[in-house]
Each structure stands twice: as structure tokens, then as C-alpha cells.
Scaffold this active site. Structure first.
Site, PDB file in Angstrom:
ATOM      1  N   ASP A   7       0.857  -1.185   0.000  1.00 63.71           N
ATOM      2  CA  ASP A   7       0.000   0.000   0.000  1.00 63.71           C
ATOM      3  C   ASP A   7       0.890   1.232   0.000  1.00 63.71           C
ATOM      4  OD1 ASP A   7      -2.653   1.245   0.143  1.00 63.71           O
ATOM      5  OD2 ASP A   7      -2.007   1.940   2.118  1.00 63.71           O
ATOM      6  N   GLU A   9       0.815   5.760   0.465  1.00 67.61           N
ATOM      7  CA  GLU A   9       0.117   7.017   0.732  1.00 67.61           C
ATOM      8  C   GLU A   9       0.779   8.081  -0.128  1.00 67.61           C
ATOM      9  OE1 GLU A   9      -2.584   7.019   2.327  1.00 67.61           O
ATOM     10  OE2 GLU A   9      -2.423   5.078   3.329  1.00 67.61           O
ATOM     11  N   GLU A  52      -6.613  17.713   1.771  1.00 63.83           N
ATOM     12  CA  GLU A  52      -7.546  16.580   1.767  1.00 63.83           C
ATOM     13  C   GLU A  52      -6.817  15.266   1.998  1.00 63.83           C
ATOM     14  OE1 GLU A  52      -7.337  18.936  -0.454  1.00 63.83           O
ATOM     15  OE2 GLU A  52      -9.319  19.833  -0.783  1.00 63.83           O
ATOM     16  N   HIS A  57      -4.603  10.508   5.722  1.00 63.83           N
ATOM     17  CA  HIS A  57      -3.525   9.703   6.300  1.00 63.83           C
ATOM     18  C   HIS A  57      -2.811  10.369   7.479  1.00 63.83           C
ATOM     19  CE1 HIS A  57      -1.057  12.352   3.877  1.00 63.83           C
ATOM     20  NE2 HIS A  57      -1.473  11.809   2.733  1.00 63.83           N
ATOM     21  N   HIS A 154      -5.602   6.250   7.530  1.00 62.83           N
ATOM     22  CA  HIS A 154      -4.913   5.380   6.598  1.00 62.83           C
ATOM     23  C   HIS A 154      -3.413   5.429   6.876  1.00 62.83           C
ATOM     24  CE1 HIS A 154      -8.150   4.521   3.558  1.00 62.83           C
ATOM     25  NE2 HIS A 154      -8.704   5.477   4.275  1.00 62.83           N
ATOM     26  N   ASP A 159      -2.299  -0.615   6.603  1.00 62.24           N
ATOM     27  CA  ASP A 159      -3.271  -1.050   5.598  1.00 62.24           C
ATOM     28  C   ASP A 159      -2.797  -2.295   4.851  1.00 62.24           C
ATOM     29  OD1 ASP A 159      -4.847   1.008   6.364  1.00 62.24           O
ATOM     30  OD2 ASP A 159      -4.804   2.105   4.475  1.00 62.24           O
TER      31      ASP A 159
END
Length: 235
Positions: A7, A9, A52, A57, A154, A159
Site C-alpha cells: 500500500d 500514501e 484533503e 492519512h 490510513h 493497511d
């Protein structure tokens, strides 16, 4: 079989607009077992993170100021994933960002993710298994009974660990018996707890054949062996 559950970010949602990866988290599976081997790094994107994205995260611009840039970790990252199957939820998003980052590193020689790995998209898999239902990570955790209560924001490593559990449950066959046919609010089957017999209950009674019943049984076997036939009961 070596799989890397991965995963990322990012600073935003579109690498074509200059957005960059700021965190990579990976956990390793070998023959469907977690090995404990992980790859986790925060990255200085050399640009601002959209507000945003920060709300999703929680990673701030200030936190990343002293972190390495992608070029500094590219070789180690490529070595970690090389030859494996990547397991990613909504793979086009993460792979798009990874390819964008690899393109920026001259030492990668133009290599893309597909040149190093195969990719399995668990979102696409979930949509095939559960058509018409919510298939984001939170919904899948609820459906498969995976505790993700510690996931307030997140995070790439967290994750990927959760996704590893989801993937193993989703591909491991039947995970619960649901004889009632009840459904939950998102259209999936409710996981009913299995009721087990109380071990203190009396044992089942064994009824043995009487002498007369044994005689009748032998007569029946005589009919089977009549005219040269054979009977496994007597062998």
C-alpha cells in the site's frame, strides 16, 4: 510462492498532476504465510501535500522534511518487490504512482512495475466475489470478521497488514457456516457463531447387535457368497 502485499500514501490522487508517494508499506507472504519480513519507508515528496490527503492519512509536510527522497530508496524498494506478485487493493492507483516514481529515477533505466512483478488487484477480485456490494477495505474487514478498530487513519504499513488478512480470508475458501441465510446491511452474509456441543453432555449410546441379529447377518452373507461369490465382510 512469494507475494508482497503493498500500500502507498500520496500527496494527492493524480501523479500526472505532479503528486508523489510519501509512504510505502509492504508485508511479505510466502506460500500464503506471513514471514514477518516488511518494507516500510516515509518519503520526502519535495512538494506540498494536499490538505484533503493529510486528513486521510495524517502525514504532514513538516514530518517528511528530513525523510529520504524516492531516488534514495528506489533500489532497495525494487529489490524487495522484484520477482514477487504484488497484492494491492485498487492496484491501478498504486502502480500508477510507482511507475511515475520509477520514471523519475535515472538508475532504474526506464523500468516499470510490470517489468519486475506481477500484480493482483484485490478490489477487482472482491467485486467478482461480492458483486453489487461495498468492497472497500473497511467493508471487507466487516464482512470477513477482521478487527480494524485500530485503523483511525490510513497508513501504508497498517493497511497492507490488514489487506494481507483480508486477502487470505478472501482466497481461503469457506470461512464461516451460515445456515440461516441471514444477510447484513451491506448485502453480505452475517457470520453466525458456531454453536459447539457441551463436552460435559452424556456420550452417545452405542447399540450392539444381539445374538439373533448376528445370526441373521450371517445368513445374509451366505446369500452373497452363494454360487462362488466373494464377500469383503468375511475377508
Amino acid at each position: 510462492m512469494r507475494q508482497i502485499v503493498l500500500d502507498t500514501e500520496t500527496t494527492g490522487i493524480d501523479p500526472r498532476q505532479g503528486h508523489r508517494i510519501i509512504e510505502i508499506g509492504c508485508v511479505e507472504l510466502v506460500n500464503r504465510r506471513l514471514t514477518g519480513n516488511t518494507f516500510h519507508v516515509y518519503i520526502n515528496p519535495q512538494r506540498l501535500i494536499e490538505q484533503e490527503a493529510i486528513e486521510v492519512h495524517g502525514i504532514t509536510n513538516e514530518y517528511l522534511l528530513d525523510k529520504p527522497v524516492f531516488a534514495d530508496i528506489a533500489a532497495d524498494f525494487a529489490q524487495f518487490i522484484n520477482g514477487a506478485q504484488l497484492v494491492i487493493h485498487n492496484a491501478p492507483f498504486d502502480v500508477g504512482f510507482m511507475d511515475h516514481e520509477f520514471d523519475r529515477v535515472a538508475s532504474m533505466g526506464g523500468k516499470k512495475t510490470a517489468d519486475m512483478c506481477t500484480v493482483l488487484d484485490t478490489l477487482e477480485m472482491a467485486r467478482q466475489i461480492h458483486p453489487g456490494q461495498k468492497n472497500n477495505l473497511d467493508a471487507l474487514c466487516k464482512r470477513y470478521g477482521i478487527d480494524n478498530s485500530h485503523r483511525e487513519l490510513h497508513g501504508a504499513l497498517l493497511d497492507s497488514e490488514i489487506l494481507a488478512d483480508v486477502y487470505l480470508m478472501m482466497t481461503g475458501g469457506q470461512t464461516a457456516l451460515n445456515l440461516s441465510g441471514k444477510s447484513n446491511s451491506d448485502g453480505g452474509s452475517q457470520v453466525e457463531p458456531i454453536r459447539r456441543l457441551d463436552p460435559s453432555l452424556n456420550q452417545l449410546k452405542v447399540l450392539r447387535a444381539t445374538a439373533d441379529e448376528l445370526v441373521e447377518h450371517e445368513k445374509r452373507l451366505d446369500l452373497v457368497t452363494k454360487e462362488g461369490g466373494s464377500c469383503l465382510w468375511r475377508e
